[in-house]
Design an enzyme around this catalytic site. Structure first.
Site, PDB file in Angstrom:
ATOM      1  N   ARG A   1       1.061  -1.556  -0.016  1.00  0.00           N
ATOM      2  CA  ARG A   1      -0.505  -0.066   0.058  1.00  0.00           C
ATOM      3  C   ARG A   1       0.736   1.106   0.458  1.00  0.00           C
ATOM      4  O   ARG A   1       0.198   2.607  -0.769  1.00  0.00           O
ATOM      5  CB  ARG A   1      -0.938   0.100   0.929  1.00  0.00           C
ATOM      6  CG  ARG A   1      -2.658   0.990   1.089  1.00  0.00           C
ATOM      7  CD  ARG A   1      -1.991   1.862   1.951  1.00  0.00           C
ATOM      8  NE  ARG A   1      -1.608   1.878   3.002  1.00  0.00           N
ATOM      9  CZ  ARG A   1      -0.739   2.711   3.509  1.00  0.00           C
ATOM     10  NH1 ARG A   1       0.227   4.184   3.025  1.00  0.00           N
ATOM     11  NH2 ARG A   1       0.215   2.626   4.600  1.00  0.00           N
ATOM     12  N   SER A   2       2.055   1.281   0.790  1.00  0.00           N
ATOM     13  CA  SER A   2       3.173   2.379   0.652  1.00  0.00           C
ATOM     14  C   SER A   2       3.886   2.586  -0.828  1.00  0.00           C
ATOM     15  O   SER A   2       3.701   4.122  -0.809  1.00  0.00           O
ATOM     16  CB  SER A   2       4.461   1.879   1.906  1.00  0.00           C
ATOM     17  OG  SER A   2       3.480   1.775   3.281  1.00  0.00           O
TER      18      SER A   2
ATOM     19  N   PHE B   1       9.089  11.083  -3.214  1.00  0.00           N
ATOM     20  CA  PHE B   1       8.419  12.199  -2.750  1.00  0.00           C
ATOM     21  C   PHE B   1       9.075  12.627  -1.806  1.00  0.00           C
ATOM     22  O   PHE B   1       9.505  11.888  -0.493  1.00  0.00           O
ATOM     23  CB  PHE B   1       6.908  11.764  -2.019  1.00  0.00           C
ATOM     24  CG  PHE B   1       6.233  13.773  -1.508  1.00  0.00           C
ATOM     25  CD1 PHE B   1       5.509  14.511  -2.571  1.00  0.00           C
ATOM     26  CD2 PHE B   1       6.241  13.459  -0.154  1.00  0.00           C
ATOM     27  CE1 PHE B   1       4.922  15.281  -2.047  1.00  0.00           C
ATOM     28  CE2 PHE B   1       5.644  14.521   0.511  1.00  0.00           C
ATOM     29  CZ  PHE B   1       4.952  15.468  -0.404  1.00  0.00           C
TER      30      PHE B   1
ATOM     31  N   PRO C   1      17.041  13.644   7.671  1.00  0.00           N
ATOM     32  CA  PRO C   1      17.613  13.243   8.709  1.00  0.00           C
ATOM     33  C   PRO C   1      17.016  13.903  10.144  1.00  0.00           C
ATOM     34  O   PRO C   1      16.656  12.650  11.341  1.00  0.00           O
ATOM     35  CB  PRO C   1      18.918  13.010   8.904  1.00  0.00           C
ATOM     36  CG  PRO C   1      19.050  13.040   7.335  1.00  0.00           C
ATOM     37  CD  PRO C   1      17.833  13.860   6.127  1.00  0.00           C
TER      38      PRO C   1
ATOM     39  N   CYS D   1      -0.495  17.111  -0.636  1.00  0.00           N
ATOM     40  CA  CYS D   1       0.615  16.390  -0.632  1.00  0.00           C
ATOM     41  C   CYS D   1      -0.111  15.228   0.536  1.00  0.00           C
ATOM     42  O   CYS D   1      -0.935  14.228   0.664  1.00  0.00           O
ATOM     43  CB  CYS D   1       1.524  15.628  -1.070  1.00  0.00           C
ATOM     44  SG  CYS D   1       1.928  17.180  -2.820  1.00  0.00           S
TER      45      CYS D   1
ATOM     46  N   ALA E   1      -2.151  11.642   0.808  1.00  0.00           N
ATOM     47  CA  ALA E   1      -1.340  10.617   1.534  1.00  0.00           C
ATOM     48  C   ALA E   1      -1.813   9.729   2.850  1.00  0.00           C
ATOM     49  O   ALA E   1      -3.049   8.719   3.211  1.00  0.00           O
ATOM     50  CB  ALA E   1      -0.311  10.727   1.792  1.00  0.00           C
TER      51      ALA E   1
ATOM     52  N   GLY F   1      -1.763 -17.120  19.947  1.00  0.00           N
ATOM     53  CA  GLY F   1       0.131 -17.600  21.543  1.00  0.00           C
ATOM     54  C   GLY F   1       0.602 -17.374  21.171  1.00  0.00           C
ATOM     55  O   GLY F   1       0.955 -16.467  19.444  1.00  0.00           O
TER      56      GLY F   1
ATOM     57  N   GLU G   1       3.464   9.931   8.081  1.00  0.00           N
ATOM     58  CA  GLU G   1       1.996  10.621   7.874  1.00  0.00           C
ATOM     59  C   GLU G   1       1.864  11.271   8.470  1.00  0.00           C
ATOM     60  O   GLU G   1       0.708  11.106   8.790  1.00  0.00           O
ATOM     61  CB  GLU G   1       1.493  10.292   6.784  1.00  0.00           C
ATOM     62  CG  GLU G   1       1.494   9.660   6.022  1.00  0.00           C
ATOM     63  CD  GLU G   1       2.492   9.700   4.657  1.00  0.00           C
ATOM     64  OE1 GLU G   1       2.354  11.471   4.732  1.00  0.00           O
ATOM     65  OE2 GLU G   1       3.265   9.551   3.492  1.00  0.00           O
TER      66      GLU G   1
END
Length: 391
Positions: A97-98, A136, A141, A245, A249, A346, A370
């Site tokens: 999905r990412s 994107f 960092p 944007c 997302a 378990g 996000e």
């Protein structure tokens, strides 16, 4: 009233969906079952997505890339249909999905919303087809939740732009053909469309991840990357561009996280029926039924919330704060469903023979990317009080 309650759809959610909605959902579900589910545990354990370019082309062929955008080869689906697709993709794996979210809701949306006509014509048809993968570049960092403090900069040199800086935790980075990069300029933050074969651009892949392992995650390094004047988005300045944007997302995550939760709950429910302890199935014990009931309740409340937000997006009335409600609630509940499902299995719950631990680990990333829990709480808090508590 003559039929039994469907444990997979106890509130009749499917009754809210049109035939076209169901067709979109079923197409994506069938593709995931055929192309992803037989392999995803091995990909995750190996820490790689070996067929990412092939998968991207196939996703393009079923109309899943930039599917909620119009024109330029995009499917023009509704927001609800896009959300339903996100559920099925994340039920397979959050990394998948990412891939689709970053491609469509971040890279493609940025070009579609803010790009020049030339930029749209150059990039969007190939991205919709999966022939070109996008990434994107916003997070750095040292600056995650505070993008206004980014250090990546773009300076004019004659008619050109020269970019320098670093971006971090970038999905699709090392397989992308184009990067949307946000940088400080003398006119404020601006967005640039950067072909990844431009000299000075590199995207080393990030290894040793404990989450989103079946996903390509990279650093972006920009070392005197020279771009022509027409590489910049022509009008948008400031955080309005990248935050618009991110809102797209985040909307996909509102739905997608429920796919991971659904996979965990269904695994736990089926396991509880077949697994015997103390002479009877686990499903026959009150504490197990209490867990299943609570998880089903939260999953289906989340679906109704996502559907409501999708209808608001289709009507053009969805506010960013409302997306924060959805992202905060649905991801938080999804990770709790994953953890509770694990307890029903378990020790077997930690085995990759079952999807639960993989989903739980992935959701740890979804919980904070996000926008972290705290950031969405403060967005909602500001909306409720009028007081900005971010600083």
């Amino acid at each position: 009233m003559s039929t039994a309650l469907d444990p997979r759809d106890p509130l009749g959610f499917d009754d809210l969906l049109s035939d076209e909605d169901l067709a979109v959902r079923d197409t994506v579900r069938a593709w995931c079952a055929d192309r992803v589910l037989p392999h995803i545990a091995d990909w995750y354990e190996a820490g790689q997505l070996p067929t990412v370019r092939e998968l991207a082309r196939e996703l393009g062929s079923i109309g899943a890339l930039g599917m909620h955008l119009h024109g330029y080869g995009c499917a023009g689906a509704t927001a609800v249909q896009y959300g339903l697709a996100c559920v099925e993709l994340e039920a397979a794996d959050s990394g998948l999905r990412s891939l689709v979210s970053v491609q469509g809701s971040l890279a493609m949306y940025a070009i579609h919303r803010w790009g020049s006509e030339e930029q749209k014509q150059q990039w969007l048809p190939g991205m919709a087809a999966g022939e070109i993968i996008g990434c994107f570049g916003l997070t750095e960092p040292d600056h995650g939740s505070d993008p206004a403090s980014m250090r990546t900069n773009a300076k004019r040199d004659g008619s050109d732009w020269v970019l320098n800086g670093r971006k971090m935790w970038i999905t699709n980075g090392s397989v992308a053909g184009v990067a949307v990069v946000w940088a400080q300029t003398e006119d404020g933050i601006r967005g640039f469309v950067v072909p990844t074969d431009t000299p000075g651009f590199s995207a080393p892949e990030i290894k040793h991840k404990g989450s989103l392992r079946a996903s390509v995650t990279s650093e972006l390094v920009l070392d005197n990357v020279r771009l022509p004047a027409d590489a910049v988005f022509p009008e948008v300045r400031g955080l309005k561009g990248p935050l618009s944007c991110l809102n797209q997302a985040r909307y996909g995550i509102v739905w997608g996280a429920l796919g991971a939760a659904r996979s965990c709950l269904e695994t736990a429910r089926e396991y509880s029926i077949t697994r015997e302890q103390f002479g009877r199935p686990l499903a026959g014990f009150q504490l197990t039924q209490a867990k299943l009931a609570d998880m089903s309740l939260e999953l289906n409340k989340g679906l109704l919330l996502a559907w409501h937000l999708g209808n608001r997006m289709d009507a053009g009335t969805l506010r960013p704060e409302q997306v924060s409600y959805g992202k905060l609630n649905n991801v938080r509940e999804a990770i709790e469903i994953a953890r509770t499902s694990r307890t029903i299995l378990g020790a077997n719950g930690i085995s990759f023979e079952y999807p639960i631990m993989r989903h739980a680990n992935n959701l740890e990333s979804v919980l904070t990317y996000e926008g972290t829990v705290e950031m969405h709480q403060l967005v909602i808090g500001k909306a409720l009080t009028g007081q900005d508590a971010f600083r």
